[in-house]
Scaffold this motif. Structure first.
Motif, PDB file in Angstrom:
ATOM      1  N   TYR A   1       0.837  -1.204   0.000  1.00  0.00           N
ATOM      2  CA  TYR A   1       0.000   0.000   0.000  1.00  0.00           C
ATOM      3  C   TYR A   1       0.871   1.253   0.000  1.00  0.00           C
ATOM      4  O   TYR A   1       0.638   2.193  -0.753  1.00  0.00           O
ATOM      5  CB  TYR A   1      -0.900  -0.031   1.237  1.00  0.00           C
TER       6      TYR A   1
ATOM      7  N   TRP B   1      -0.816   4.487  -2.636  1.00  0.00           N
ATOM      8  CA  TRP B   1      -2.271   4.592  -2.600  1.00  0.00           C
ATOM      9  C   TRP B   1      -2.710   5.416  -1.415  1.00  0.00           C
ATOM     10  O   TRP B   1      -1.981   5.580  -0.436  1.00  0.00           O
ATOM     11  CB  TRP B   1      -2.917   3.202  -2.477  1.00  0.00           C
ATOM     12  N   SER B   2      -3.936   5.897  -1.505  1.00  0.00           N
ATOM     13  CA  SER B   2      -4.547   6.548  -0.361  1.00  0.00           C
ATOM     14  C   SER B   2      -6.046   6.441  -0.537  1.00  0.00           C
ATOM     15  O   SER B   2      -6.649   7.204  -1.270  1.00  0.00           O
ATOM     16  CB  SER B   2      -4.107   8.013  -0.303  1.00  0.00           C
TER      17      SER B   2
ATOM     18  N   GLY C   1      -7.149   2.139   3.741  1.00  0.00           N
ATOM     19  CA  GLY C   1      -6.600   1.184   2.784  1.00  0.00           C
ATOM     20  C   GLY C   1      -5.449   0.395   3.385  1.00  0.00           C
ATOM     21  O   GLY C   1      -5.291  -0.805   3.120  1.00  0.00           O
TER      22      GLY C   1
END
Lengths: 257, 330
Positions: free
Chosen positions: B103, B108-109, B117
């Motif tokens: 992640y 990503w967020s 996440g």
């Protein structure tokens, strides 16, 4: 008496290996059965299939008047209890803690033990003669005492049928006779239907109503002790000859391996 | 049994007392000295700020992670009938780490239904590792638990090397973030990071508490458990999902804090015996006290530097693990 346990054309395979092939077998309420046969004949597999310790298999298994597949595991455990071999159990639980686990099938999802459960535990401890051992750890008991603990834990389940896998294996003669006496009491007084796997042919012939002989996963004999104790039948089950002789006092036929 | 019940209630009261004392006492331990008077008298004082915004959240986070990791360890040990089965040795923690590392690496967020996440990815990673170990055990029925543990260790090493790969491929900022996170630490500010994993952890802990008799039965062997009326496969899957869920949730917050799930359940078994009717609650409370205590130690042992708590637990846990391997069995 009605049939309460039956296999009809039941086969069990593990990968390509066939452990049980087209088994037909019927037990009526109140009977005491012995299952005999050489190692690897499928005796334990048959017991485990009835308790659904081994899942799947082809053909039909009946418990009560319903197929096994219609029971949830807890409901099945209220019909049938299972007693495994008691060889060197290392459980750190006390006898009482161990036996109360047999009430699992009567508990709700919240896992709360009630006074009734504990009363049942005390009752079966008394019945099996294990009250004095209630505080002992299971791992510290002798083989015979461990076997009695396992039988008590099965009894507390409140099932009418008890399946036992070699309940006297690894026990000295004195402990063997204690277990036999206990099982006889359960059978006669409590009316429990018993099915025992055993290697002791004489014991099978002496203490049981009916005998199932398995060999290489197939039924080769079903009948009474008198029918079992003939040279031909025993040779068919074990693939070798035995010496048969009359018991000096009772005149019943005995075997010497 | 009334006598047993009395004993268990006594144990629980003692542990709750210990837990409460830790909750009050541990926030006062740290490089910056704060006093009770400061905290109580003036809510705008520096001491009060440190207590409420830094120390207390940190202690609570330690308690949450410690309780969860111990309960997960206890669950695995009962299921696999081996005292060395833990979120670590079974690869669950590395799975969660890999998910979280991925992640961070991907930059990503996102969040789903209020769950970040990072937490979701950690849960998925934990689940992947557990599925592998469970799959192995189903594939070869009757596999000795040592073999299962070794396969868990192998999975763990494999996932760790994937994490290294991710780090190698990351930019410097991400790489550093992954590395720091892997050390395991509870340096959080405020309560948001506790509230997020809390529901997942509570779900997992509740399921395991409700299944405390099932854990007892599983330690006596799966054949006997099935004979007593347990749907063994279903129960094991429920337990694995619950443990995976809560381990994923806390690992997302604190990183893979090692060995808590080994040390605490073992000490509880030594003190309170084999009965999970008391062991589940005891392990959760002891785990909470243990990890928040280790973190208090981590705050002062190399003052003025603060250590990540994962280093402390690993330093304690390594020798403990060896001792458990070598000790004579009773």
């Amino acid at each position: 008496m009605e049939i309460i346990l039956a296999a009809r054309g039941f086969s069990y395979r593990l990968g390509k290996k066939t452990l049980l092939e087209e088994i037909d077998f019927e037990v009526r309420a109140g009977e005491r059965w012995a299952i005999i046969g050489p190692n690897g004949a499928g005796k334990s597999t048959l017991l485990k299939a009835f308790c659904r310790i081994l899942v799947s298999g082809e053909g039909l298994l009946l418990v009560g008047d319903k197929p096994l597949s219609q029971y949830k595991q807890k409901a099945l455990a209220r019909w049938i209890s299972y007693v495994p071999q008691a060889s060197g159990r290392d459980d750190l639980f006390t006898v009482r803690e161990f036996v109360v686990m047999g009430r699992y099938a009567h508990l709700s999802a919240f896992s709360v033990l009630t006074r009734r459960d504990w009363e049942e535990v005390e009752r079966v401890l008394d019945l099996t003669g294990m009250t004095d051992f209630a505080h002992r750890r299971v791992s510290t008991l002798s083989g015979g005492e461990q076997q009695k603990t396992l039988i008590a834990a099965a009894l507390v389940q409140g099932a009418n049928i008890m399946l036992l896998d070699e309940p006297t294996a690894f026990l000295d003669p004195y402990q063997q006779s204690q277990i036999h006496d206990l099982l006889e009491t359960l059978h006669q007084d409590a009316g429990v239907t018993l099915v025992e796997v055993t290697h002791d042919i004489n014991q099978a012939a002496l203490g049981h109503d009916r005998i199932l002989g398995l060999r290489a996963g197939r039924v080769v004999f079903t009948g009474s002790p008198e029918e079992l104790m003939t040279g031909g039948v025993l040779r068919e089950i074990y693939g070798r000859s035995f010496k048969l002789f009359p018991h000096p006092e009772t005149g019943r036929t005995m075997v010497l391996p | 049994m009334s006598k047993d019940t009395k004993k268990n209630i006594f144990i629980l009261v003692m542990l709750l007392g210990l837990f409460t004392l830790s909750l009050i006492f541990f926030p006062f331990i740290g490089i910056e000295r704060i006093t009770l008077g400061e905290v109580l008298s003036d809510p705008s004082s520096r001491g009060s700020e440190i207590f409420w915004k830094l120390r207390l959240p940190r202690v609570l986070a330690g308690m949450l992670c410690g309780g969860v990791l111990s309960a997960a360890g206890l669950t695995f040990q009962a299921m696999f009938r081996n005292p060395l089965a833990t979120p670590f040795t079974l690869g669950t923690a590395s799975g969660a780490s890999l998910g979280a590392g991925f992640y961070i690496w991907a930059g990503w967020s996102f969040s789903l239904a209020g769950i970040s996440g990072l937490t979701l990815m950690a849960f998925l990673g934990a689940l992947a590792a557990l599925s592998l170990v469970y799959g192995f055990s189903r594939w070869r029925r009757g596999m000795p638990s040592e073999v299962m543990l070794l396969s868990g260790v192998a999975i763990s090493i494999f996932f760790s090397s994937l994490i290294l790969l991710l780090q190698y491929m990351s930019n410097q900022a991400h790489s550093l973030r992954i590395l720091r996170w892997l050390m395991g630490g509870l340096e959080i500010v405020g309560y948001r990071q506790i509230l997020e994993p809390l529901p997942l952890a509570l779900v997992g802990l509740t399921v395991i508490f409700l299944k405390r008799l099932d854990l007892n039965l599983l330690t006596t062997g799966e054949d006997l458990a099935a004979g007593r009326g347990m749907n063994v496969n279903q129960t094991k899957i429920i337990l694995l999902l619950s443990a995976g869920l809560m381990v994923g949730a806390v690992v997302a917050v604190a990183g893979p804090v090692a060995f808590v799930g080994l040390i605490v359940p073992h000490i509880c078994r030594l003190l309170f015996g084999p009965d999970h009717r008391i062991l589940v609650s005891a392990s959760i409370l002891m785990g909470a006290v243990f990890l928040s205590g280790c973190d208090a130690l981590a705050r002062i042992v190399l003052a003025p530097a603060e250590l990540p708590v994962g280093i402390i637990t690993s330093l304690l846990g390594g020798p403990f693990f060896i001792w458990m391997l070598l000790r004579p069995r009773v």
